[in-house]
Motif scaffolding. Sequence first.
Motif, PDB file in Angstrom:
ATOM      1  N   ARG A   1       0.809  -1.223   0.000  1.00 14.33           N
ATOM      2  CA  ARG A   1       0.000   0.000   0.000  1.00 14.33           C
ATOM      3  C   ARG A   1       0.841   1.272   0.000  1.00 14.33           C
ATOM      4  NH1 ARG A   1      -5.169  -1.189   4.024  1.00 14.33           N
ATOM      5  NH2 ARG A   1      -5.857  -3.137   3.038  1.00 14.33           N
ATOM      6  N   ASN A   2       1.903   1.290   0.809  1.00  7.94           N
ATOM      7  CA  ASN A   2       2.685   2.520   0.933  1.00  7.94           C
ATOM      8  C   ASN A   2       3.756   2.655  -0.139  1.00  7.94           C
ATOM      9  OD1 ASN A   2       1.134   2.623   3.202  1.00  7.94           O
ATOM     10  ND2 ASN A   2       2.804   2.636   4.666  1.00  7.94           N
ATOM     11  N   ARG A   3       4.313   1.526  -0.555  1.00  5.80           N
ATOM     12  CA  ARG A   3       5.409   1.564  -1.526  1.00  5.80           C
ATOM     13  C   ARG A   3       4.990   1.069  -2.912  1.00  5.80           C
ATOM     14  NH1 ARG A   3      10.656   2.038   1.052  1.00  5.80           N
ATOM     15  NH2 ARG A   3      10.464   2.033   3.330  1.00  5.80           N
ATOM     16  N   ASN A   4       3.743   0.590  -3.023  1.00  8.26           N
ATOM     17  CA  ASN A   4       3.200   0.157  -4.317  1.00  8.26           C
ATOM     18  C   ASN A   4       4.070  -0.896  -4.992  1.00  8.26           C
ATOM     19  OD1 ASN A   4       0.978   2.031  -4.232  1.00  8.26           O
ATOM     20  ND2 ASN A   4       2.442   3.644  -4.743  1.00  8.26           N
ATOM     21  N   LEU A   5       4.555  -1.851  -4.210  1.00  8.11           N
ATOM     22  CA  LEU A   5       5.398  -2.906  -4.751  1.00  8.11           C
ATOM     23  C   LEU A   5       4.546  -4.106  -5.134  1.00  8.11           C
ATOM     24  CD1 LEU A   5       8.507  -2.803  -2.364  1.00  8.11           C
ATOM     25  CD2 LEU A   5       8.292  -1.889  -4.683  1.00  8.11           C
ATOM     26  N   ASP A   6       4.787  -4.602  -6.308  1.00 11.22           N
ATOM     27  CA  ASP A   6       4.085  -5.790  -6.804  1.00 11.22           C
ATOM     28  C   ASP A   6       5.091  -6.661  -7.549  1.00 11.22           C
ATOM     29  OD1 ASP A   6       2.040  -7.545  -7.287  1.00 11.22           O
ATOM     30  OD2 ASP A   6       1.373  -6.526  -9.118  1.00 11.22           O
ATOM     31  N   GLU A   7       6.161  -7.019  -6.855  1.00 11.53           N
ATOM     32  CA  GLU A   7       7.268  -7.757  -7.448  1.00 11.53           C
ATOM     33  C   GLU A   7       7.988  -8.525  -6.346  1.00 11.53           C
ATOM     34  OE1 GLU A   7      10.646  -4.956  -8.415  1.00 11.53           O
ATOM     35  OE2 GLU A   7       9.060  -3.500  -7.974  1.00 11.53           O
ATOM     36  N   PRO A   8       8.880  -9.429  -6.686  1.00 16.82           N
ATOM     37  CA  PRO A   8       9.620 -10.159  -5.648  1.00 16.82           C
ATOM     38  C   PRO A   8      10.470  -9.219  -4.788  1.00 16.82           C
ATOM     39  CG  PRO A   8       9.785 -11.299  -7.744  1.00 16.82           C
ATOM     40  CD  PRO A   8       9.153  -9.970  -8.038  1.00 16.82           C
ATOM     41  N   VAL A   9      10.448  -9.443  -3.482  1.00 16.42           N
ATOM     42  CA  VAL A   9      11.226  -8.664  -2.524  1.00 16.42           C
ATOM     43  C   VAL A   9      12.099  -9.614  -1.716  1.00 16.42           C
ATOM     44  CG1 VAL A   9      11.101  -7.269  -0.414  1.00 16.42           C
ATOM     45  CG2 VAL A   9       9.594  -6.750  -2.337  1.00 16.42           C
ATOM     46  N   ARG A  10      13.373  -9.266  -1.609  1.00 17.81           N
ATOM     47  CA  ARG A  10      14.316 -10.065  -0.827  1.00 17.81           C
ATOM     48  C   ARG A  10      14.592  -9.342   0.482  1.00 17.81           C
ATOM     49  NH1 ARG A  10      20.361 -11.790  -2.952  1.00 17.81           N
ATOM     50  NH2 ARG A  10      21.042 -12.929  -1.065  1.00 17.81           N
ATOM     51  N   VAL A  11      14.304  -9.995   1.608  1.00 18.00           N
ATOM     52  CA  VAL A  11      14.565  -9.413   2.926  1.00 18.00           C
ATOM     53  C   VAL A  11      15.986  -9.796   3.320  1.00 18.00           C
ATOM     54  CG1 VAL A  11      13.852  -9.303   5.329  1.00 18.00           C
ATOM     55  CG2 VAL A  11      12.122  -9.537   3.529  1.00 18.00           C
ATOM     56  N   LEU A  12      16.863  -8.809   3.301  1.00 16.28           N
ATOM     57  CA  LEU A  12      18.275  -9.058   3.580  1.00 16.28           C
ATOM     58  C   LEU A  12      18.529  -9.235   5.076  1.00 16.28           C
ATOM     59  CD1 LEU A  12      19.704  -6.318   1.188  1.00 16.28           C
ATOM     60  CD2 LEU A  12      19.338  -8.734   0.690  1.00 16.28           C
ATOM     61  N   ARG A  13      17.781  -8.496   5.873  1.00 15.46           N
ATOM     62  CA  ARG A  13      17.959  -8.581   7.320  1.00 15.46           C
ATOM     63  C   ARG A  13      16.634  -8.281   7.998  1.00 15.46           C
ATOM     64  NH1 ARG A  13      22.275  -5.435   7.764  1.00 15.46           N
ATOM     65  NH2 ARG A  13      21.320  -3.624   8.787  1.00 15.46           N
ATOM     66  N   ALA A  14      16.277  -9.086   8.986  1.00 20.28           N
ATOM     67  CA  ALA A  14      15.063  -8.865   9.774  1.00 20.28           C
ATOM     68  C   ALA A  14      15.464  -8.903  11.245  1.00 20.28           C
ATOM     69  CB  ALA A  14      14.017  -9.938   9.469  1.00 20.28           C
ATOM     70  N   GLU A  15      15.176  -7.811  11.960  1.00 18.38           N
ATOM     71  CA  GLU A  15      15.679  -7.679  13.325  1.00 18.38           C
ATOM     72  C   GLU A  15      14.573  -7.225  14.271  1.00 18.38           C
ATOM     73  OE1 GLU A  15      20.246  -6.213  12.413  1.00 18.38           O
ATOM     74  OE2 GLU A  15      18.685  -4.700  12.716  1.00 18.38           O
ATOM     75  N   PHE A  16      14.737  -7.585  15.533  1.00 17.08           N
ATOM     76  CA  PHE A  16      13.902  -7.061  16.611  1.00 17.08           C
ATOM     77  C   PHE A  16      14.832  -6.404  17.621  1.00 17.08           C
ATOM     78  CE2 PHE A  16      12.342  -7.469  20.944  1.00 17.08           C
ATOM     79  CZ  PHE A  16      11.109  -6.841  20.856  1.00 17.08           C
ATOM     80  N   GLY A  17      14.469  -5.219  18.102  1.00 17.05           N
ATOM     81  CA  GLY A  17      15.288  -4.573  19.119  1.00 17.05           C
ATOM     82  C   GLY A  17      14.825  -3.160  19.381  1.00 17.05           C
ATOM     83  N   TYR A  18      15.551  -2.484  20.260  1.00 15.04           N
ATOM     84  CA  TYR A  18      15.280  -1.073  20.525  1.00 15.04           C
ATOM     85  C   TYR A  18      15.799  -0.238  19.366  1.00 15.04           C
ATOM     86  CZ  TYR A  18      13.747  -1.545  25.378  1.00 15.04           C
ATOM     87  OH  TYR A  18      13.040  -1.832  26.512  1.00 15.04           O
ATOM     88  N   PHE A  19      14.975   0.676  18.885  1.00 16.05           N
ATOM     89  CA  PHE A  19      15.384   1.511  17.760  1.00 16.05           C
ATOM     90  C   PHE A  19      16.288   2.642  18.241  1.00 16.05           C
ATOM     91  CE2 PHE A  19      14.893   5.247  15.056  1.00 16.05           C
ATOM     92  CZ  PHE A  19      15.255   4.710  13.835  1.00 16.05           C
TER      93      PHE A  19
END
Length: 276
Positions: free
Chosen positions: A210-228
């Motif tokens: 919705r926000n980036r209007n992407l309709d193609e394959p996306v590769r998640v290079l890094r996924a993290e949880f933590g304090y920003f």
Amino acid sequence: MLTLTFDQRLPTQLPRTLPVYAVAAPISPMRDIEAIAHSWPDLTLARAKVRRIGEWVSADYGQLRLIYQQVSGAVQARVTTAGTRVANTRFPLDDARVVEIARAFLTKFSLVDDEVSKLALGEVTHLRRQVASSDGIGSPEILDAGIFFTRVIDETPIAGPGGHVMVKVLPNRAIAGASRVFRPRGHKVGTVHIMAAGDALTEFERRLRRNRNLDEPVRVLRAEFGYFEGGRSYRQRFFEPVYAFLFATEGEAPLKSVEIVQASGSNRGQPGATYF
């Protein structure tokens, strides 16, 4: 069609709640700069030559040069008398030794408020160069070691471009410089319930559509949880837990970007917008 592939997935063991902390008000830039300069071991400092350019302050003490970012308190420091960088095809100090040297330096040095023993080791890198001559390009030579530490808040790592300190060690064990993006932590302002990782992934995918209007394959290079913690020029009021996704697309208009999903489930503004 939007599809996700992952080089790294989110952790499976997450806390149910975490505190939110204020970012403490910084002390005046020159007081901070003076404290850093005069705590640096084994230097003879001249009277500082100070320059101000926008949000940046530089201070030249002769043997030590500091650059200070007033928004975040980030610092870059370089020792001008640390000695000549002698090139080595193999660095004479192993990683365990340079980490020990860097921790010992930070223990004596007023660069971060947190206990040095609680800093997590990120990585050890080496500055390399190759010299070209009439005989061709020489073998890679190692000039120094960069030891990168990250902060930990309540046993939770940092997610984001800030929250780190780096020390440069020369082959002769001298400290060539250091840098930090490490905001002071203030008082607790509340507690947030942690959104499940699956819900964070759903929100991430929704934003891509919705926000980036992407309709193609996306590769998640890094996924993290933590304090920003944001970068040098980011104006930040709170330390709040988030999910952070570094991703890339391919095709005619390739994109590499980061999406931050607040772990509280809030979509309103800066981290810290909602807590109980």
